[in-house]
Design an enzyme around this catalytic site. Sequence first.
Site, PDB file in Angstrom:
ATOM      1  N   ASP A 142      66.005  72.281 -41.362  1.00  0.00           N
ATOM      2  CA  ASP A 142      64.625  72.001 -40.951  1.00  0.00           C
ATOM      3  C   ASP A 142      64.423  72.350 -39.480  1.00  0.00           C
ATOM      4  O   ASP A 142      65.047  73.274 -38.969  1.00  0.00           O
ATOM      5  CB  ASP A 142      64.293  70.537 -41.235  1.00  0.00           C
ATOM      6  CG  ASP A 142      62.852  70.329 -41.650  1.00  0.00           C
ATOM      7  OD1 ASP A 142      61.975  70.427 -40.775  1.00  0.00           O
ATOM      8  OD2 ASP A 142      62.590  70.074 -42.838  1.00  0.00           O
ATOM      9  N   HIS A 213      59.051  67.278 -37.683  1.00  0.00           N
ATOM     10  CA  HIS A 213      59.147  67.468 -39.130  1.00  0.00           C
ATOM     11  C   HIS A 213      60.560  67.187 -39.638  1.00  0.00           C
ATOM     12  O   HIS A 213      60.766  66.429 -40.598  1.00  0.00           O
ATOM     13  CB  HIS A 213      58.722  68.890 -39.487  1.00  0.00           C
ATOM     14  CG  HIS A 213      58.612  69.157 -40.952  1.00  0.00           C
ATOM     15  ND1 HIS A 213      59.684  69.548 -41.730  1.00  0.00           N
ATOM     16  CD2 HIS A 213      57.549  69.104 -41.790  1.00  0.00           C
ATOM     17  CE1 HIS A 213      59.288  69.720 -42.979  1.00  0.00           C
ATOM     18  NE2 HIS A 213      57.990  69.458 -43.041  1.00  0.00           N
ATOM     19  N   SER A 538      57.212  68.426 -48.531  1.00  0.00           N
ATOM     20  CA  SER A 538      58.300  68.245 -47.561  1.00  0.00           C
ATOM     21  C   SER A 538      58.772  66.806 -47.525  1.00  0.00           C
ATOM     22  O   SER A 538      59.921  66.528 -47.182  1.00  0.00           O
ATOM     23  CB  SER A 538      57.843  68.645 -46.155  1.00  0.00           C
ATOM     24  OG  SER A 538      57.746  70.031 -46.021  1.00  0.00           O
TER      25      SER A 538
END
Length: 761
Positions: A142, A213, A538
Amino acid sequence: MSRKFMKMKIQLVPLILFFLQMDNLLCSEERSTYIIHMDKSFMPMAFSSHHHWYSSMLQSVNSQTSPKLLYSYDNAFHGFSAVVSETDLETLKNSPGFLTAYADGPVFPDTTHSYKFLSLNTAAGLWPASQYGQDAIIGVVDSGILPESLSFRDDGMTNIPARWRGICQEGEQFNSSLCNKKLIGARYFNGGVKAANPGVTITMNSARDESGHGTHVAATAAGNYVAGVSYFGYASGTARGVAPRARLAMYKVLWNEGSYESDALAGIDQAIADGVDVLSISLSYRRRELHDNPLAIAAFGAREKGILVSISAGNRGPGFATLLEGIPWAVVVAAGTIDRWLAGTVSLGNGRIITGWTLFPGRAIVRNIRLVYNESFSSCSTQGSQINQSSRILVCTLSDIEFDSVKTVTMDPSVPYVDARIVITQDVTELRSFTYQRPGVIITPSEGREVIEYIKSSDNPTASIDFQQTVIGAEPRAAPAVADFSSRGPARSYPGVLKPDIMAPGVLILAADNPDSLRAQIGVTYLGSDFTLRSGTSMSCPHISGIAALLKTAHPNWSPAAIQSAMMTTASVLDNTDEPIKDSGLDYRVANALDMGSGQVDPNRALDPGLVYDASIQDYVNLICSMDLTSEQRRTIIRSSYNCSNASSDINYPSFIALYDSQENGTKLTKEFRRTVTNVGNGPTTYLVEVETPRESTIEISPMTLTFAKKYEKRSYTMTIRYRSYSPSETNSGAITWIDGSGKHRVRSPIVVTTTVSIYE
C-alpha cells in the site's frame, strides 16, 4: 342523598378498587431487556431455525405486556434478547432449553465496529481458537505506514517468529527502531516512480505513510487494541483490527509522485520472499488481461508459495461487469455496509424526534432555533441573503442532480444568517462521506414531509439538533447491504470464474490514519484525526486478510484454497433482519452473487465449514493452460516449470458461473461442472444436497448424497446445468448446498447464469 344511590355507591367501591389494583399491577409490570441463553439441542424439529423457535416461545407467553424479540444469536452463543416483564421472564424460565437470563447492561460502541458486526467475540469461535491470529504475518502492499500510531504498539505481543526473513528498512523519518513485535517489517519501492519521472524528488523517501491509506488498511487487518478513540465524537470506543495479535509487514508502493506496476510487483515479490502468510492488496490497475496484470502475476507466485492473497474488487460499481481483476487464484473482495448509523438528533418544537445522518465534527449548540422553509428558496443551493433574519435552521431539499454540489453549497461558510441546515434527500447513504463545514443533518423525504407540515402549521416552528450520536441496529436500513461503489462481476479479465468471491464491511470503517491529513472542516478551519472513517473495497479487503490470518493460525495445515473455500461456503446471504441482502446501488433490490460473491463473510462459521473445495497449484496451471493465451503469455504467469498436458477450465472452485453469448438470445445450452470436496469435520458423516435452481434452468447433481468415512476423505460430484441465453446483462441466480445429517454444516455454493463480457468493451 337517596338510599338507593348510597347502596349503588357502596357496591361500586370494590369494583373501582379492583380496577385500581389491576392498573397498579399492570403499571408495576415494567418491561426490561433481558439476554436469554438457550440450549439449542432442545429446539423441536418443527422449527426451521432457532429464530423461529425463539419467536414462538415469546408468542406463547400469554402476557398483556407484549414481549418483543430484539435479536436472536447463533454465533457468540445460543439464545436471544427480548423486552419482557418479570412475569414474562418467570414464564420463559419454564421453557424447554432455558439456561439463564440477565438484564441487558449499557455498552459503548466499539470503533471499526465491524469485528462485532461479524460476530467475532472473546467467548467462543474464531478469535479464541486462533489466539487472535497470534504469529500470523500479514503483508500489506500500500502507501506505507505511520509507525507511531497506537494501533501498531506491540503490547501483549510475543517474540517475532523465527521464520520471518524481512527487515525494517530505514529511510526519511523512518529508522529501524520504529519496528517492533507488531510492525515487524517495512520496505519501500519507488524505482518505477523514479524511472518514469527522471529527476523527481520523492517527498517522503521511506515506508512512512503520507496519505494515511496504508495505515488505515493495516490497522483494519491487524491493529492492536486502542481504547477511547473516535472520529470527532462519533463511533467512540476501543479500536482493534480483525486479527489483533497478528504481525504486520508494510510494503510501500504508492507515492504522491505516482504509482507504478513495477513497484507493486517488487513489493509483492519481496513480501513473498520475506515469509508473509497473507497478502492484503487494496490496489487496482486498469490492465484487464491476466498475463499483463501485475496483481494477477504476483498473486499466482504467492499462491504457489502457500500465501493467500486478498484483493479489493474496486470501486467502479454499481454497473454490470465493472470488476476488472477477476483473478482466479486470489480472493476478490466486495464491500458492504455495517449496522452503524452516525447520527444527529432533530428535536422539533412539537415533541417529534427524528434521527438523521450527520458527520458534523463538533458539539454545536443548536437549541430551539426557528425553522425556515419556503418552496421558493427550498433548494440547498439557496443563498443566505434571501433569509432576512439571523438564527435560523434552513430546511432544504436535495435532488440527485444537486448532490455533486452539496459539499460546497450546503454548508458553505460564506452563507450568512443560517445556523444549521436540515437536508431532505432520497438516499442518505450517498452522503456518508459528506464534509460538513456548518452544522447539518440529513433526513429522508418522509421525515422531511413531517418537518415541513410542522413548519406550515405552527406560528413559531423551532428545532434543536444534537450531534455526535452513534446508533447501532437495523434501522434505518438493514445491514449488510452491498455498497453502491463496489465493483460488480462478471470479471472482465476472466469471466469463467465467478467474481467477486465474498463481501466484507467496507463503508465508514474507523481505523488509524495520518492525523496531518485533512479529515474535516469547520468554517475555514481544517481538522485532522488519529482515527478516520474511510469507505471503499480498500477497507473490505483487509477484513478478509485478517480473517484469513485467523484461519491460518487455527488451521495451519490448510491451503490458501481451503481457507478461501471455508470463507465462501459459510458466508451469509441474509442481513440482520433475516431477509436477503440488498443492493444499495440498485434501489435496494435483492443482491446476487455478481454483486457480493458468496455473501457476507461469517468468520466463526468459517472456522468449522464441514467441507472444503481444495485446489493445488497444478489445478490453477491447468486453468491457465485452458485460456486463449500464447505460450509466452502463459509463461508470464506460470513460468516454464509446468506443462499443459491437462488443460481444463473447470477448476475445483466453491462457486459456479454458466455463461452465454448475449447475441444468441434463447439458445439452449448445457454445462457440466465436476467438483471434489474434502471432509474437514470430525469423523464419519453424510451430506445431502439442496438445490436452488436459477430461473428457466434445470440442474442435476450426481450423486446427491456424499458419504465420508473419516476426516480428510474426499468425494466428487458433478453438476449439470441446462439453461438458455437471455438479454444482455441479465443475471439469474441459484445455489447448491450440501447439508450434513445434524444440520450443523451447510456448505453453500452460489450459481450464476449470465452473459459473457468482452475485455475489449
